[in-house]
Design an enzyme around this catalytic site. Sequence first.
Site, PDB file in Angstrom:
ATOM      1  N   ASN A 102       0.867  -1.185   0.000  1.00 54.68           N
ATOM      2  CA  ASN A 102       0.000   0.000   0.000  1.00 54.68           C
ATOM      3  C   ASN A 102       0.900   1.230   0.000  1.00 54.68           C
ATOM      4  O   ASN A 102       1.481   1.566   1.025  1.00 54.68           O
ATOM      5  CB  ASN A 102      -0.891  -0.027   1.256  1.00 54.68           C
ATOM      6  CG  ASN A 102      -1.732   1.237   1.387  1.00 54.68           C
ATOM      7  OD1 ASN A 102      -1.853   2.009   0.427  1.00 54.68           O
ATOM      8  ND2 ASN A 102      -2.301   1.454   2.558  1.00 54.68           N
ATOM      9  N   LYS A 119       0.079   4.237  -0.309  1.00 56.14           N
ATOM     10  CA  LYS A 119      -0.608   5.423   0.258  1.00 56.14           C
ATOM     11  C   LYS A 119      -0.386   6.630  -0.665  1.00 56.14           C
ATOM     12  O   LYS A 119      -0.361   6.477  -1.873  1.00 56.14           O
ATOM     13  CB  LYS A 119      -0.130   5.684   1.680  1.00 56.14           C
ATOM     14  CG  LYS A 119      -0.138   4.429   2.547  1.00 56.14           C
ATOM     15  CD  LYS A 119      -0.006   4.733   3.995  1.00 56.14           C
ATOM     16  CE  LYS A 119       0.179   3.448   4.767  1.00 56.14           C
ATOM     17  NZ  LYS A 119      -0.004   3.587   6.175  1.00 56.14           N
ATOM     18  N   HIS A 158      -9.626   0.721   4.623  1.00 55.99           N
ATOM     19  CA  HIS A 158      -8.352   0.941   5.334  1.00 55.99           C
ATOM     20  C   HIS A 158      -8.611   1.862   6.529  1.00 55.99           C
ATOM     21  O   HIS A 158      -9.443   2.755   6.476  1.00 55.99           O
ATOM     22  CB  HIS A 158      -7.325   1.567   4.385  1.00 55.99           C
ATOM     23  CG  HIS A 158      -5.942   1.575   4.958  1.00 55.99           C
ATOM     24  ND1 HIS A 158      -5.530   2.527   5.861  1.00 55.99           N
ATOM     25  CD2 HIS A 158      -4.902   0.721   4.785  1.00 55.99           C
ATOM     26  CE1 HIS A 158      -4.271   2.257   6.210  1.00 55.99           C
ATOM     27  NE2 HIS A 158      -3.875   1.178   5.573  1.00 55.99           N
ATOM     28  N   GLU A 172      -7.044   4.268   7.659  1.00 54.89           N
ATOM     29  CA  GLU A 172      -6.858   5.700   7.404  1.00 54.89           C
ATOM     30  C   GLU A 172      -8.101   6.306   6.757  1.00 54.89           C
ATOM     31  O   GLU A 172      -8.313   7.515   6.819  1.00 54.89           O
ATOM     32  CB  GLU A 172      -5.595   5.918   6.555  1.00 54.89           C
ATOM     33  CG  GLU A 172      -4.349   5.713   7.400  1.00 54.89           C
ATOM     34  CD  GLU A 172      -3.114   5.275   6.644  1.00 54.89           C
ATOM     35  OE1 GLU A 172      -3.069   5.403   5.409  1.00 54.89           O
ATOM     36  OE2 GLU A 172      -2.174   4.793   7.311  1.00 54.89           O
ATOM     37  N   GLU A 174      -5.507  -5.328  10.510  1.00 53.94           N
ATOM     38  CA  GLU A 174      -4.544  -4.244  10.691  1.00 53.94           C
ATOM     39  C   GLU A 174      -4.867  -3.500  11.980  1.00 53.94           C
ATOM     40  O   GLU A 174      -5.715  -2.591  11.982  1.00 53.94           O
ATOM     41  CB  GLU A 174      -4.625  -3.269   9.519  1.00 53.94           C
ATOM     42  CG  GLU A 174      -4.261  -3.878   8.189  1.00 53.94           C
ATOM     43  CD  GLU A 174      -3.648  -2.836   7.260  1.00 53.94           C
ATOM     44  OE1 GLU A 174      -2.517  -3.038   6.842  1.00 53.94           O
ATOM     45  OE2 GLU A 174      -4.295  -1.812   7.003  1.00 53.94           O
ATOM     46  N   GLY A 204       2.073   2.184  10.620  1.00 52.89           N
ATOM     47  CA  GLY A 204       2.975   3.323  10.470  1.00 52.89           C
ATOM     48  C   GLY A 204       3.653   3.743  11.762  1.00 52.89           C
ATOM     49  O   GLY A 204       4.213   4.840  11.843  1.00 52.89           O
ATOM     50  N   SER A 215       3.214  -2.214  10.315  1.00 50.54           N
ATOM     51  CA  SER A 215       4.666  -2.174  10.555  1.00 50.54           C
ATOM     52  C   SER A 215       5.375  -3.477  10.199  1.00 50.54           C
ATOM     53  O   SER A 215       6.368  -3.847  10.837  1.00 50.54           O
ATOM     54  CB  SER A 215       4.953  -1.764  12.009  1.00 50.54           C
ATOM     55  OG  SER A 215       4.480  -0.445  12.241  1.00 50.54           O
TER      56      SER A 215
HETATM   57  C1  PEP Z   1      -0.835   0.002   5.773  1.00 46.04           C
HETATM   58  O1  PEP Z   1      -0.754   1.051   5.193  1.00 46.04           O
HETATM   59  O2  PEP Z   1      -1.806  -0.723   5.581  1.00 46.04           O
HETATM   60  C2  PEP Z   1       0.226  -0.376   6.707  1.00 46.04           C
HETATM   61  C3  PEP Z   1       0.132  -1.523   7.311  1.00 46.04           C
HETATM   62  O3  PEP Z   1       1.263   0.510   6.867  1.00 46.04           O
HETATM   63  P1  PEP Z   1       2.671   0.206   7.604  1.00 46.04           P
HETATM   64  O4  PEP Z   1       3.213  -1.087   7.037  1.00 46.04           O
HETATM   65  O5  PEP Z   1       3.549   1.377   7.240  1.00 46.04           O
HETATM   66  O6  PEP Z   1       2.413   0.105   9.055  1.00 46.04           O
END
Ligand code: PEP
Length: 266
Positions: free
Chosen positions: A17, A19, A107, A109, A179, A185, A225
């Site tokens: 992803n 983003k 997601h 976000e 998630e 992040g 992460s």
């Molecule tokens: C994500 O954007 O779904 C995500 C898991 O980001 P990160 O790996 O940076 O934590």
Amino acid sequence: MSAPAPVARRPRIVAGNWKMHRTSPEGAALARELASLNAADPASATAPVVVLCPAAPVLESVSRALAGSGMALGAQNLHSEPQGAFTGEVAGAMLRAVGCTWVIVGHSERRHGMGETDAQVAAKLRAAQRDGLTPIVCVGETLAEREKGETEAVLVRQVTVAYHGLAMAAARATAIAYEPVWAIGTGKVATPEQARDAHKVVRVTLDRVLGAGAGQATAILYGGSVNAGNAASLFAEADVDGALVGGASLEAASFWKIVSAASAAG
Ligand code: PEP
């Protein structure tokens, strides 16, 4: 008595992803790097499905860069309506036309940053399938919810609203990404045990909502992460079928180490 036939493993999926990172030329360059890493890898029966999810204006250049590579293109979001007066939104058919076969739905976000509701996520899941895209449906608890002991309740609610009323075959043609919001992040990855427990809750909920077998049939990715250093320990969990990767998907070498860890996990 002969031994029972081995049960086929659920597909492993590693999705990046991106983003709101990488312009069109930057995205094409990253996709080309990944395509050469992919081509250099010996063919393996355990290689995961690799999906790259750039921002909407970057899809076309990445689509061209991925042609013939075997890697798939995904979008980060779609609107639930097939077309109409929705300024700034993108329809599933537009994503298909540019080469997407996958789309991230719900997601965190978008849920927490843009107020996307469980009902909207459910509508987007259905819209993705209507428009020929495989949805990766994101679920997960915030830190406050985990600290209040609400993780299971949040997962049950999010999965139930998203999947209620879906036919079993349609449900199987989706993937879910667990998630935890506190891990996205932040550099704070869930432990393999936390991921395992959450994935079990999701599988049991799918069984309850759709019927026995739905949970075992559905690919569930972990996201939050994930990096080259922790991917193998997460993939060692039988219930973790892959990863949705944010930050570590923005550099070819780090992302490919995660893809390789998924291959090695078998
Ligand atoms: C994500 O954007 O779904 C995500 C898991 O980001 P990160 O790996 O940076 O934590």
